[in-house]
Motif scaffolding. Structure first.
Motif, PDB file in Angstrom:
ATOM      1  N   TYR A 109       1.768  -8.698  -8.353  1.00 37.86           N
ATOM      2  CA  TYR A 109       1.836  -7.916  -7.829  1.00 37.86           C
ATOM      3  C   TYR A 109       0.429  -6.814  -8.222  1.00 37.86           C
ATOM      4  N   LYS A 110       0.323  -6.653  -6.845  1.00 36.10           N
ATOM      5  CA  LYS A 110      -0.649  -5.251  -6.183  1.00 36.10           C
ATOM      6  C   LYS A 110       0.160  -3.809  -5.175  1.00 36.10           C
ATOM      7  N   ILE A 111      -0.178  -3.387  -6.035  1.00 38.13           N
ATOM      8  CA  ILE A 111       0.342  -2.043  -5.009  1.00 38.13           C
ATOM      9  C   ILE A 111      -0.997  -1.117  -5.791  1.00 38.13           C
ATOM     10  N   LYS A 112      -1.517  -0.700  -4.613  1.00 33.89           N
ATOM     11  CA  LYS A 112      -2.528   0.594  -4.505  1.00 33.89           C
ATOM     12  C   LYS A 112      -2.136   1.567  -3.682  1.00 33.89           C
ATOM     13  N   THR A 113      -3.529   2.508  -3.444  1.00 34.80           N
ATOM     14  CA  THR A 113      -3.188   3.503  -2.204  1.00 34.80           C
ATOM     15  C   THR A 113      -4.065   2.905  -1.184  1.00 34.80           C
ATOM     16  N   GLN A 114      -3.750   3.735   0.456  1.00 38.24           N
ATOM     17  CA  GLN A 114      -4.827   3.560   1.195  1.00 38.24           C
ATOM     18  C   GLN A 114      -6.056   4.044   0.886  1.00 38.24           C
ATOM     19  N   THR A 115      -6.882   3.611   1.882  1.00 39.89           N
ATOM     20  CA  THR A 115      -8.386   3.649   1.165  1.00 39.89           C
ATOM     21  C   THR A 115      -8.647   4.971   2.326  1.00 39.89           C
ATOM     22  N   ASP A 116      -9.290   5.536   1.995  1.00 36.08           N
ATOM     23  CA  ASP A 116     -10.755   6.987   2.870  1.00 36.08           C
ATOM     24  C   ASP A 116     -10.405   7.204   4.180  1.00 36.08           C
ATOM     25  N   VAL A 119       0.632  -1.205  -0.003  1.00 35.09           N
ATOM     26  CA  VAL A 119       0.301  -0.076  -0.125  1.00 35.09           C
ATOM     27  C   VAL A 119       0.486   0.929  -0.129  1.00 35.09           C
ATOM     28  N   ILE A 120       0.589   2.710  -0.797  1.00 35.48           N
ATOM     29  CA  ILE A 120       1.904   3.270  -1.495  1.00 35.48           C
ATOM     30  C   ILE A 120       0.301   4.517  -0.628  1.00 35.48           C
ATOM     31  N   GLU A 121       0.999   5.730  -0.509  1.00 35.50           N
ATOM     32  CA  GLU A 121       0.295   6.656   0.000  1.00 35.50           C
ATOM     33  C   GLU A 121       0.032   7.686  -0.677  1.00 35.50           C
ATOM     34  N   TYR A 122      -1.527   8.231  -0.941  1.00 32.68           N
ATOM     35  CA  TYR A 122      -1.802   9.243  -1.941  1.00 32.68           C
ATOM     36  C   TYR A 122      -1.521  10.700  -1.398  1.00 32.68           C
ATOM     37  N   VAL A 123      -1.330  11.333  -1.866  1.00 30.11           N
ATOM     38  CA  VAL A 123      -1.002  12.406  -1.819  1.00 30.11           C
ATOM     39  C   VAL A 123      -1.433  13.135  -2.317  1.00 30.11           C
ATOM     40  N   LYS A 124      -2.914  14.770  -0.995  1.00 28.50           N
ATOM     41  CA  LYS A 124      -4.011  15.228  -1.978  1.00 28.50           C
ATOM     42  C   LYS A 124      -3.638  15.762  -2.486  1.00 28.50           C
ATOM     43  N   ASP A 125      -2.943  16.644  -1.193  1.00 34.85           N
ATOM     44  CA  ASP A 125      -2.245  18.457  -1.947  1.00 34.85           C
ATOM     45  C   ASP A 125      -0.925  18.260  -3.272  1.00 34.85           C
ATOM     46  N   ASN A 126      -0.288  17.427  -3.812  1.00 34.83           N
ATOM     47  CA  ASN A 126       0.310  17.517  -4.574  1.00 34.83           C
ATOM     48  C   ASN A 126       0.582  16.540  -5.584  1.00 34.83           C
ATOM     49  N   LYS A 137      -4.823   7.751  -7.999  1.00 30.76           N
ATOM     50  CA  LYS A 137      -6.231   8.420  -7.183  1.00 30.76           C
ATOM     51  C   LYS A 137      -6.442   7.673  -6.338  1.00 30.76           C
ATOM     52  N   ARG A 138      -6.791   8.060  -5.026  1.00 31.05           N
ATOM     53  CA  ARG A 138      -8.021   7.356  -3.961  1.00 31.05           C
ATOM     54  C   ARG A 138      -8.917   5.677  -4.252  1.00 31.05           C
ATOM     55  N   ASN A 139      -8.317   4.989  -3.650  1.00 26.86           N
ATOM     56  CA  ASN A 139      -8.452   3.927  -4.210  1.00 26.86           C
ATOM     57  C   ASN A 139      -8.286   2.882  -4.945  1.00 26.86           C
ATOM     58  N   THR A 140      -7.281   3.314  -5.890  1.00 27.70           N
ATOM     59  CA  THR A 140      -6.446   3.321  -6.934  1.00 27.70           C
ATOM     60  C   THR A 140      -5.759   2.147  -6.880  1.00 27.70           C
ATOM     61  N   GLU A 141      -6.016   0.591  -7.343  1.00 28.83           N
ATOM     62  CA  GLU A 141      -5.322  -0.992  -7.365  1.00 28.83           C
ATOM     63  C   GLU A 141      -4.267  -0.842  -9.011  1.00 28.83           C
ATOM     64  N   LEU A 142      -3.352  -1.069  -8.465  1.00 28.22           N
ATOM     65  CA  LEU A 142      -2.747  -1.564  -9.954  1.00 28.22           C
ATOM     66  C   LEU A 142      -2.050  -3.130 -10.114  1.00 28.22           C
ATOM     67  N   THR A 143      -2.381  -3.108 -10.520  1.00 28.87           N
ATOM     68  CA  THR A 143      -2.295  -5.059 -11.043  1.00 28.87           C
ATOM     69  C   THR A 143      -1.184  -4.954 -11.938  1.00 28.87           C
ATOM     70  N   ILE A 144       0.255  -6.180 -11.471  1.00 28.74           N
ATOM     71  CA  ILE A 144       0.904  -5.967 -12.697  1.00 28.74           C
ATOM     72  C   ILE A 144       1.258  -7.753 -12.480  1.00 28.74           C
ATOM     73  N   THR A 145       0.169  -8.291 -13.427  1.00 32.11           N
ATOM     74  CA  THR A 145       0.814  -9.981 -13.768  1.00 32.11           C
ATOM     75  C   THR A 145       2.061 -10.370 -14.516  1.00 32.11           C
ATOM     76  N   ILE A 146       2.747 -11.089 -14.137  1.00 36.72           N
ATOM     77  CA  ILE A 146       4.110 -11.450 -15.181  1.00 36.72           C
ATOM     78  C   ILE A 146       3.523 -12.581 -15.190  1.00 36.72           C
ATOM     79  N   THR A 147       4.093 -13.491 -16.155  1.00 37.77           N
ATOM     80  CA  THR A 147       4.386 -14.829 -17.372  1.00 37.77           C
ATOM     81  C   THR A 147       5.476 -14.942 -17.620  1.00 37.77           C
ATOM     82  N   THR A 148       5.500 -16.380 -16.913  1.00 36.22           N
ATOM     83  CA  THR A 148       6.866 -16.206 -17.681  1.00 36.22           C
ATOM     84  C   THR A 148       7.065 -17.136 -19.117  1.00 36.22           C
TER      85      THR A 148
END
Length: 273
Positions: free
Chosen positions: A123-130, A41-48, A102-113
């Motif tokens: 691999y999933k990377i998402k912003t923290q929930t409101d 989980v990564i931080e969503y920065v509202k003001d920047n 943005k808020r509540n965004t989830e990025l899913t990266i799928t790697i197939t060998t």
């Protein structure tokens, strides 16, 4: 079933996990990692808004298949022109995509060998929930709505039960509060519950909260606690024996009364946004 092996909030400019490195505004994926499932989980920065834009870097010498999904929507994997690739730095050649969180965004990266028996890594990377839970510490003031008590008074030589109002209108109690609110805003509303304790009793609190600067929480609601009230075994005007004391005429009862309170987050400076 894929197992999530890590769930961590990222609040610094660079942090490595072995399979994913978040450095500045780059998300660097180790496609050769043996880990098949990863979530952070990564931080969503509202003001920047610029701090919410990330480049996705994936060095991929073995030519594994990579796909990107933003929430449920498939994202294109960047293609760099071969003629221009030699002019690019290695880090740009390894860039496979970019995303604005943005808020509540989830990025899913799928790697197939490309092995004989292909392996899929997600691999999933998402912003923290409101909205989220935090724990705060402070004090609650409970206000008595019923202050009646019994005392013994002499009337014509007899001891009789008399009802009076106690001078004690409130009680201040240290409390641990659990708050559920939107911490993306400087001023936010939410719900709180908690426990108060002193040397004699435990109280339970529940109510609505106002968060100031994400660190100072003002709460108002109701509390269930013990209060000294008239003993139901006696009544006003009852003649009693002289051995009956005021303590006998009253008893501790669990009551519901309104309260207001203030509490602070101790994991952050409560006076700093």
């Amino acid at each position: 079933m894929k197992t999530k092996i890590l769930l961590l909030s990222v609040f610094c400019s660079g942090l490595a996990f072995g399979q994913v490195t978040i450095k500045g505004n780059d998300i660097i994926i180790d496609v050769d990692s043996n880990v098949k499932s990863f979530e952070t989980v990564i931080e969503y920065v509202k003001d920047n808004a610029g701090k919410n834009k990330y480049d996705i870097i994936a060095p991929n010498p073995k030519g594994y298949s990579i796909s990107l999904k933003k929430n449920a929507t498939m994202q294109p994997v960047l293609q760099i022109d071969k003629a221009e690739s030699e002019k690019e730095t290695k880090i740009n050649k390894d860039k496979i995509g970019e995303i604005t969180f943005k808020r509540n965004t989830e990025l899913t990266i799928t790697i197939t060998t490309t092995d004989k028996d292909p392996v899929e890594k997600v691999y999933k990377i998402k912003t923290q929930t409101d909205w989220r839970w935090t724990t705060t510490f402070g004090a609650n003031a409970i206000f008595y709505t019923n202050r009646n008590q019994f005392i013994s008074q002499t009337d014509n030589g007899l001891q009789k039960v008399t009802e009076i109002q106690s001078n004690k209108t409130m009680e201040l109690m240290p409390a641990v509060m659990f708050n559920f609110m939107d911490y993306q805003n400087t001023i936010s509303y939410g719900f709180s519950g908690g426990l108060g304790i002193n040397f004699e009793e435990i109280a339970v609190f529940a109510g609505l909260s106002l968060g100031i600067g994400q660190n100072i929480i003002l709460t108002g609601g109701v509390g269930v606690h013990k209060q000294t009230l008239p003993n139901t075994n006696y009544f006003v005007g009852q003649t009693i024996d002289s051995s009956v004391t005021n303590d006998n005429l009253n008893e501790s009862q669990y009551r519901i009364n309104p309260f207001i309170g203030i509490s602070f987050r101790l994991d952050k400076n409560p006076f700093k946004k």
